[in-house]
Design an enzyme around this catalytic site. Structure first.
Site, PDB file in Angstrom:
ATOM      1  N   ALA A   1       0.836  -1.203   0.000  1.00 37.43           N
ATOM      2  CA  ALA A   1       0.000   0.000   0.000  1.00 37.43           C
ATOM      3  C   ALA A   1       0.876   1.261   0.000  1.00 37.43           C
ATOM      4  O   ALA A   1       1.953   1.239   0.595  1.00 37.43           O
ATOM      5  CB  ALA A   1      -0.917   0.002   1.219  1.00 37.43           C
TER       6      ALA A   1
ATOM      7  N   CYS B   1      12.607   5.349   2.648  1.00 37.26           N
ATOM      8  CA  CYS B   1      12.715   6.769   2.328  1.00 37.26           C
ATOM      9  C   CYS B   1      13.196   7.512   3.580  1.00 37.26           C
ATOM     10  O   CYS B   1      12.635   8.521   3.970  1.00 37.26           O
ATOM     11  CB  CYS B   1      11.402   7.336   1.809  1.00 37.26           C
ATOM     12  SG  CYS B   1      10.004   7.062   2.895  1.00 37.26           S
TER      13      CYS B   1
END
Lengths: 312, 155
Positions: free
Chosen positions: A118, A238
């Site tokens: 997701a 990230c």
């Protein structure tokens, strides 16, 4: 002049402790908006047709050099609420966020697993690179995040997918040695994309990374165990934290003899060498082959990407 | 989650319905059609369906393409794009401004459609799903709410 964004005490301490981090540049990077970017959906129309349609609408597009079908976009209308987004002709995605799936070398006909799928950015990207052929398993443990994942797969026209809801740490218990390619884009502290949400840096606590790193390692080992011999895995985050980047990859190498880190250094991107040691921890030298970029390296997201092969 | 493909009889019925509504001569041979409840149908690939039976935790398979109703069949955006050029009738071409209106869920005026229930909208090579033809000479797009462009976003 605007006030500089305040970093939490824990984050300030972290930044001071990362030897190659330039804190003022990091602060500057997270005050700048991230570049607007999207992928053109070749599962619905030809790339050139879509590009022409968008340019006729007045958008300016410039290719992302490291990702097929990726474009930097300059438009006066809201890209996220445009007809083209809603109709599934484009998928909004950060430019560095396109690197993990691009690096995985997925091919039409492959059996591919996206372990933490997701909201579906990288799943839809891989479906596109697979040309809707083969099998794409999109796994997501969170009930709340399953719905947007399914919606995005639908909007993008992905027909070779199936969605599973399983704790990724346990996926390998019933799917070991099954996949040609596995992507594990793990939950992380997101310090590389703080430009999207400043509260990340204002409230950051080091316990977040300590807790996440254990989860990340478990997910990475499970992802690796799902690979067939000769298969490829991409691990990505990230964030800029060594405990969430270098540490899990180094520990995978300790845990699995057949894991081999491949060099990943796209020439069109600025990147830096991962650390060999940090705060008393020593990492395996192979970790230096991974890709690492801070937000100010390319004035985009900060990302860490490891490309790993399962040998014999 | 148990997922079963349509039987041969159901497939023939679907083929007949799509031919009647949109002039689609045959279904793609490399895809399987699945019943998804509420008279909705999805498509997937054989190898995906087979693989879904070997792993745990499957919550969704396939792409939603058609909803069968009592008086016709409505194609989703992706369904209409999938059938694309094999759609031979009840197809309307939209202008760019009509595309914007269509994607907000607002009706399009077409007074020359005759006695049909559903048409498919198209702009260049982009197919935008079915619209229901009203008696008032308007076509009402069957765009789900989550796919609609907010009206205040249009220029």
């Amino acid at each position: 002049m605007s006030r500089p964004i305040e970093l939490s005490d824990d984050l300030s301490g972290l930044m001071e402790g990362i030897p190659d981090m330039e804190v003022e540049l990091y602060r500057e990077a997270i005050t700048r908006p991230l570049p607007e970017c999207a992928r053109v959906n070749t599962l619905k129309m030809q790339e050139a047709e879509v590009v022409q349609m968008l340019e006729e609408r007045g958008w300016t597009l410039r290719p992302v050099p490291w990702a097929r079908y990726g474009y930097f976009i300059d438009s006066t209308e809201g890209v996220g609420s445009s007809v083209y987004h809603m109709a599934g002709l484009i998928y909004i995605q950060g430019p560095l966020s396109m690197l993990p799936a691009e690096s995985l070398d997925v091919r039409p006909g492959d059996r591919v697993l996206d372990l933490c799928a997701a909201p579906g950015s990288k799943s839809t990207q891989m479906a596109q690179l697979m040309e809707n052929r083969g099998v794409l398993v999109c796994n997501e443990v969170s009930t709340k995040r399953i719905r947007p994942l399914i919606s995005n797969l639908q909007r993008f026209g992905v027909l070779n997918h199936l969605v599973t809801q399983v704790d990724g740490r346990r996926f390998s218990r019933f799917a070991s040695h099954t996949f040609d390619r596995v992507l594990v884009d793990v939950p992380c502290s997101s310090l590389g994309i703080a430009a999207k949400d400043w509260s990340l840096v204002r409230t950051y606590s080091k316990t977040v990374s300590e807790r996440l790193s254990r989860l990340q390692l478990s997910l990475l080992i499970s992802a690796f165990d799902c690979l067939r011999e000769g298969g490829l895995l991409v691990y990505s985050t990230c964030t800029v934290h060594p405990l969430e980047n270098e540490w899990p990859v180094s520990n995978l190498l300790e845990e699995r003899d057949s894991a081999e880190v491949l060099s990943l250094r796209p020439s069109v991107l600025k990147s830096r060498s991962p650390l060999e040691e940090w705060e008393g921890l020593t990492f395996r030298s192979e970790v230096k082959r991974c890709f690492k970029a801070y937000p100010y390296d390319n004035w985009a997201e900060g990302f860490f990407v490891a490309l790993i092969r399962r040998g014999r | 989650m148990r997922i079963e493909p349509l039987s041969q009889r159901e497939l023939r019925s679907l083929e007949g319905e799509l031919k009647r509504c949109y002039g689609i001569e045959s279904l793609p041979k490399d895809l399987v059609f699945l019943a998804a409840g509420e008279r909705k149908l999805k498509v997937s690939r054989v190898e995906v369906l087979e693989f879904s039976r070997t792993i745990r935790g499957v919550v969704n398979v396939g792409l939603y393409v058609v909803k069968m109703t009592r008086d016709g069949s409505s194609l989703s955006l992706e369904g209409s794009q999938l059938f694309g050029e094999s759609i031979k009738k009840n197809l309307i071409e939209l202008s760019e401004s009509e595309v914007s209106a269509w994607m907000t869920g607002g009706p399009i005026i077409r007074t020359d459609l005759g006695d049909v229930t559903y048409v498919i909208a198209k702009f260049k090579n982009l197919y935008l799903g079915s619209g229901r033809v009203g008696r008032d000479g308007r076509v009402y797009p069957q765009i789900p709410k989550w796919r609609r462009v907010p009206e205040n976003e249009l220029d």
